[in-house]
Design an enzyme around this catalytic site. Structure first.
Site, PDB file in Angstrom:
ATOM      1  N   PHE A   1       0.322 -16.899  21.120  1.00  0.00           N
ATOM      2  CA  PHE A   1      -0.242 -17.871  20.167  1.00  0.00           C
ATOM      3  C   PHE A   1      -1.417 -18.620  20.796  1.00  0.00           C
ATOM      4  O   PHE A   1      -2.343 -17.997  21.285  1.00  0.00           O
ATOM      5  CB  PHE A   1       0.858 -18.795  19.622  1.00  0.00           C
ATOM      6  CG  PHE A   1       1.946 -18.051  18.904  1.00  0.00           C
ATOM      7  CD1 PHE A   1       1.685 -17.403  17.704  1.00  0.00           C
ATOM      8  CD2 PHE A   1       3.231 -17.952  19.441  1.00  0.00           C
ATOM      9  CE1 PHE A   1       2.679 -16.689  17.033  1.00  0.00           C
ATOM     10  CE2 PHE A   1       4.227 -17.227  18.785  1.00  0.00           C
ATOM     11  CZ  PHE A   1       3.942 -16.604  17.582  1.00  0.00           C
TER      12      PHE A   1
ATOM     13  N   ASP B   1      -1.797 -20.015  23.546  1.00  0.00           N
ATOM     14  CA  ASP B   1      -2.014 -19.735  24.970  1.00  0.00           C
ATOM     15  C   ASP B   1      -2.793 -18.443  25.198  1.00  0.00           C
ATOM     16  O   ASP B   1      -3.236 -18.179  26.326  1.00  0.00           O
ATOM     17  CB  ASP B   1      -0.671 -19.691  25.714  1.00  0.00           C
ATOM     18  CG  ASP B   1      -0.079 -21.080  25.889  1.00  0.00           C
ATOM     19  OD1 ASP B   1      -0.850 -22.000  26.227  1.00  0.00           O
ATOM     20  OD2 ASP B   1       1.133 -21.252  25.674  1.00  0.00           O
ATOM     21  N   ASN B   2      -3.003 -17.654  24.160  1.00  0.00           N
ATOM     22  CA  ASN B   2      -3.881 -16.486  24.299  1.00  0.00           C
ATOM     23  C   ASN B   2      -5.316 -16.912  24.596  1.00  0.00           C
ATOM     24  O   ASN B   2      -6.128 -16.107  25.060  1.00  0.00           O
ATOM     25  CB  ASN B   2      -3.819 -15.608  23.048  1.00  0.00           C
ATOM     26  CG  ASN B   2      -2.460 -14.944  22.889  1.00  0.00           C
ATOM     27  OD1 ASN B   2      -1.742 -14.756  23.870  1.00  0.00           O
ATOM     28  ND2 ASN B   2      -2.089 -14.600  21.669  1.00  0.00           N
TER      29      ASN B   2
ATOM     30  N   LYS C   1      -9.475  -2.424   1.598  1.00  0.00           N
ATOM     31  CA  LYS C   1      -9.319  -1.276   2.500  1.00  0.00           C
ATOM     32  C   LYS C   1     -10.080  -0.049   1.985  1.00  0.00           C
ATOM     33  O   LYS C   1     -10.658   0.704   2.763  1.00  0.00           O
ATOM     34  CB  LYS C   1      -7.845  -0.920   2.684  1.00  0.00           C
ATOM     35  CG  LYS C   1      -6.942  -2.068   3.109  1.00  0.00           C
ATOM     36  CD  LYS C   1      -7.304  -2.671   4.458  1.00  0.00           C
ATOM     37  CE  LYS C   1      -6.185  -3.573   4.934  1.00  0.00           C
ATOM     38  NZ  LYS C   1      -6.531  -4.365   6.116  1.00  0.00           N
TER      39      LYS C   1
ATOM     40  N   TYR D   1      -0.959  -3.695  -7.176  1.00  0.00           N
ATOM     41  CA  TYR D   1      -0.837  -4.413  -5.907  1.00  0.00           C
ATOM     42  C   TYR D   1      -2.160  -4.457  -5.149  1.00  0.00           C
ATOM     43  O   TYR D   1      -2.915  -3.479  -5.134  1.00  0.00           O
ATOM     44  CB  TYR D   1       0.243  -3.756  -5.026  1.00  0.00           C
ATOM     45  CG  TYR D   1       0.135  -4.174  -3.583  1.00  0.00           C
ATOM     46  CD1 TYR D   1       0.645  -5.403  -3.159  1.00  0.00           C
ATOM     47  CD2 TYR D   1      -0.533  -3.387  -2.652  1.00  0.00           C
ATOM     48  CE1 TYR D   1       0.496  -5.809  -1.847  1.00  0.00           C
ATOM     49  CE2 TYR D   1      -0.686  -3.788  -1.344  1.00  0.00           C
ATOM     50  CZ  TYR D   1      -0.164  -5.003  -0.943  1.00  0.00           C
ATOM     51  OH  TYR D   1      -0.324  -5.413   0.363  1.00  0.00           O
TER      52      TYR D   1
ATOM     53  N   SER E   1      -1.045  -3.723  12.306  1.00  0.00           N
ATOM     54  CA  SER E   1      -0.339  -4.774  11.576  1.00  0.00           C
ATOM     55  C   SER E   1       0.830  -5.293  12.410  1.00  0.00           C
ATOM     56  O   SER E   1       1.389  -4.569  13.233  1.00  0.00           O
ATOM     57  CB  SER E   1       0.170  -4.237  10.236  1.00  0.00           C
ATOM     58  OG  SER E   1       1.024  -3.139  10.453  1.00  0.00           O
TER      59      SER E   1
ATOM     60  N   ASN F   1      -3.323 -14.554  13.404  1.00  0.00           N
ATOM     61  CA  ASN F   1      -3.034 -15.683  14.298  1.00  0.00           C
ATOM     62  C   ASN F   1      -4.151 -15.877  15.319  1.00  0.00           C
ATOM     63  O   ASN F   1      -4.542 -17.012  15.623  1.00  0.00           O
ATOM     64  CB  ASN F   1      -1.700 -15.467  15.023  1.00  0.00           C
ATOM     65  CG  ASN F   1      -0.505 -15.564  14.089  1.00  0.00           C
ATOM     66  OD1 ASN F   1      -0.638 -16.019  12.962  1.00  0.00           O
ATOM     67  ND2 ASN F   1       0.648 -15.133  14.548  1.00  0.00           N
TER      68      ASN F   1
ATOM     69  N   CYS G   1       0.714  -7.475  14.770  1.00  0.00           N
ATOM     70  CA  CYS G   1       0.363  -7.691  16.177  1.00  0.00           C
ATOM     71  C   CYS G   1      -0.459  -8.965  16.387  1.00  0.00           C
ATOM     72  O   CYS G   1      -1.082  -9.139  17.432  1.00  0.00           O
ATOM     73  CB  CYS G   1      -0.384  -6.479  16.736  1.00  0.00           C
ATOM     74  SG  CYS G   1       0.633  -5.000  16.864  1.00  0.00           S
TER      75      CYS G   1
ATOM     76  N   ARG H   1       0.848  -1.187   0.000  1.00  0.00           N
ATOM     77  CA  ARG H   1       0.000   0.000   0.000  1.00  0.00           C
ATOM     78  C   ARG H   1       0.889   1.244   0.000  1.00  0.00           C
ATOM     79  O   ARG H   1       1.960   1.241   0.593  1.00  0.00           O
ATOM     80  CB  ARG H   1      -0.897   0.020   1.250  1.00  0.00           C
ATOM     81  CG  ARG H   1      -2.107  -0.876   1.159  1.00  0.00           C
ATOM     82  CD  ARG H   1      -3.031  -0.724   2.360  1.00  0.00           C
ATOM     83  NE  ARG H   1      -2.396  -1.133   3.601  1.00  0.00           N
ATOM     84  CZ  ARG H   1      -1.950  -0.313   4.539  1.00  0.00           C
ATOM     85  NH1 ARG H   1      -2.078   0.998   4.396  1.00  0.00           N
ATOM     86  NH2 ARG H   1      -1.392  -0.775   5.634  1.00  0.00           N
TER      87      ARG H   1
END
Length: 609
Positions: free
Chosen positions: A515, A517-518, A230, A221, A272, A278, A274, A82
């Site tokens: 990961f 464990d969150n 976006k 892109y 981003s 996941n 963060c 971007r």
């Protein structure tokens, strides 16, 4: 000059939507393509366009035994991400764009764009791409039409949106749509050879909020060219949401089922890098808990008749960053990518597969890197571009929730905000009310430099993770969030939490395993929603008691847990001193309620001595 009458396909529109047909004709007259094609989203169309792109050298078909129906593209090295400095919000008044957006006078911008777009599609096909953001037929969904001269964009839009005939039928003869014009800015003269990745060094990604228009020039892109993402789903939709009383947010949507079988839906906004994707594809380490994916990037939320806030994922695919995605970090993403994917700027293996940093612990002995060069583990540059991408249907995710396409949306129980903070911010904090939650969202930041012991590193603010994506003045955006809360039934609003998976020791060691464990933090949040989990009041908000956070089965030192679940009053006094500088960016339009929240925080910290 080519006239509309000479453009093949212009007079065979498969719709009676007068405004749409007139707009397509207007853009064809401006851009002068050789032909116009209305896209139907069919498999036959996809196969025809991918064959064309292979012939042009844009795509390479991957090994069908390794990645069925999947393709590889390498962009021009100058067109890889971007372009925030070329992204404009051209509201009628500069102050309505606010201090965090680039603004140009809309009349001046229109004149510039008309000059750039005049004849810009000569020698190319103009594709008309009707699409729906959100499940077809949902009251939360909305329609758009993208005009583009890039077949790569067409096939990507087929994955990322509900595209083609179904969207066009939904539009009817007079339905609302957002008009989005995209050109690579690379006209072809008769006999001129094309290049594999056409683009232009001049780039504009422009939004006209009042007229709900998007114009994008010069880039092929994803984020600049797939205008449903976006540009529409956040920048234009955030303006629509402000005007119509809903929320268009840069948030994942997660379905959580407890061991007792109770279901909660959680939305979460992280900048981003963060861990948003996941968390969206979480595999809980807590026995008996199940997590399913509704969306990984964007949430559109409206109140239902029952007073609760309902969310849909407006996208139909995942447009994810490949590097760092692997079996260790996100096995569900890896399993989603078994086929039907488009990979851009990753590396290729000798057996016709793809690879990127983080996919496996050890790289292959030889690759072709994203620039087409031989690569070995001794090479000085990464094999894949750091922003290399995959485009893949969301329905392939092994943990996709059955409700992900429910037109009613899913009721949100909790909203999470968080950044990448090495210091200060506890593992999880519950806001006592919506206003405190908006305050949390408004101060989200990531640390961009390491901190000295007892101090805070340099902060990059990204309020609500919306800094690059808010289509209007961010101070007004904060006010909109406050107003949404004021108008709602307070007993039915989602609870708001401020989380931080990235706390570090003074030596730079992560204190929390993160990961899967969150899920332990999410379990405490669900306990709070259900009235079963203990919490302790702090100057910041409610934190878990040490016994309330389920840490059985993970190796975490007592003192690390203590740090994660403590508000360090002296450090937070420093943190509080940094907030006014951030707030002053927004001038007098910043809602007074946020200054009041800041003053109240300072008072609570002073009283805690």
């Amino acid at each position: 000059m080519t006239t509309a009458a000479q453009v093949s396909g212009l007079d065979v529109a498969p719709t009676r939507h007068a405004r749409l047909v007139a707009w397509v004709r207007e853009i064809a007259e401006l851009t002068q393509p050789d032909r116009v094609e209305w896209c139907d989203g069919s498999e036959a169309e996809f196969d025809r366009l991918t064959s064309l792109l292979i012939e042009q050298g844009t795509l390479v078909r991957l090994n069908d035994e390794k990645r069925p129906n999947s393709f590889y593209a390498a962009s021009d090295p100058g067109d890889v991400a971007r372009v925030e400095d070329r992204t404009y919000i051209c509201s009628e008044q500069a102050e309505d764009a606010g201090p965090t957006n680039n603004w140009l006078d809309p009349a001046e911008m229109r004149a510039t764009l008309r000059g750039l777009f005049a004849g810009c599609m000569r020698g190319r096909t103009m594709y008309v791409v009707p699409f729906c953001m959100g499940p077809l037929g949902s009251r939360i969904s909305a329609l758009g039409v993208e005009i583009t001269d890039s077949p790569y964009v067409v096939i990507s839009m087929r994955t990322m949106t509900r595209m083609g005939t179904p969207a066009l039928e939904q539009l009817g003869t007079d339905g609302f749509f957002v008009p989005a014009v995209h050109s690579l800015g690379a006209p072809l003269e008769p006999g001129q050879a094309d290049v594999p990745w056409p683009c232009n060094t001049t780039k504009y990604i422009t939004h006209f909020p009042e007229t709900r228009e998007i114009w994008s020039y010069g880039s092929g892109y994803g984020g600049n060219a797939l205008l449903g993402k976006k540009c529409y789903a956040l920048r234009i939709a955030s303006v629509m949401a402000r005007d119509e009383g809903w929320l268009a947010e840069h948030m994942l949507i997660l379905k959580l089922t407890s061991p007792a079988g109770k279901v909660h839906y959680i939305a979460a906004a992280f900048p981003s890098a963060c861990g948003k994707t996941n968390l969206a594809m979480l595999i809980p380490t807590l026995p008996g808990w199940q997590a399913e994916t509704v969306g990984d990037d964007i949430a559109w939320m409206r109140f239902g008749e029952d007073g609760r806030l309902y969310a849909v994922n407006p996208e139909a695919g995942f447009f994810g960053v490949a590097p760092g995605t692997g079996e260790q970090t996100n096995p569900n993403a890896v399993r989603t990518l078994w086929g039907n994917a488009i990979y851009t700027n990753v590396a290729r293996t000798d057996n016709g597969d793809v690879w990127w940093e983080g996919l496996t612990k050890q790289p292959p002995a030889h690759l072709i890197d994203w620039k087409g060069r031989d690569w070995t583990p001794e090479s000085s540059e990464p094999a894949a571009h750091p922003n290399a991408r995959f485009t893949v249907p969301a329905g392939q995710c092994p943990t996709i929730a059955p409700e992900w396409e429910d037109p009613r949306g899913v009721p949100i129980s909790a909203i999470l905000f968080g950044g990448r903070r090495a210091t200060a911010v506890p593992l999880v904090t519950e806001a006592p009310d919506w206003r405190r939650g908006v305050f949390f969202g408004s101060i989200v930041a990531s640390e961009t430099t390491a901190a000295q012991a007892g101090a805070i590193g340099k902060l990059r603010r990204d309020p609500f993770a919306m800094l690059p994506f808010c289509g209007y003045n961010m101070a007004d955006y904060f006010a909109h969030w406050l107003e949404v809360g004021q108008k709602a039934d307070q007993t039915k609003l989602p609870r708001v939490y401020y989380v931080n998976w990235f706390r570090k020791s003074p030596e730079g060691r992560f204190l929390w395993p993160g990961f899967g464990d969150n899920s332990r933090v999410l379990a405490w949040i669900v306990g709070r929603l259900e009235g079963t989990a203990a919490g302790v009041e702090t100057p910041l908000g409610v934190l878990p008691t040490k016994d309330a956070l389920p840490v059985d089965g993970i190796d975490i030192a007592e003192e690390d847990l203590e740090t994660l679940l403590t508000v360090d009053v002296e450090v937070w006094k420093q943190e509080a001193q940094l907030i006014p500088e951030h707030y002053q960016t927004f001038g007098e339009r910043l809602p007074a309620a946020l200054w009041t929240e800041h003053e109240a925080l300072v008072e609570r910290l002073n009283s805690a001595d």
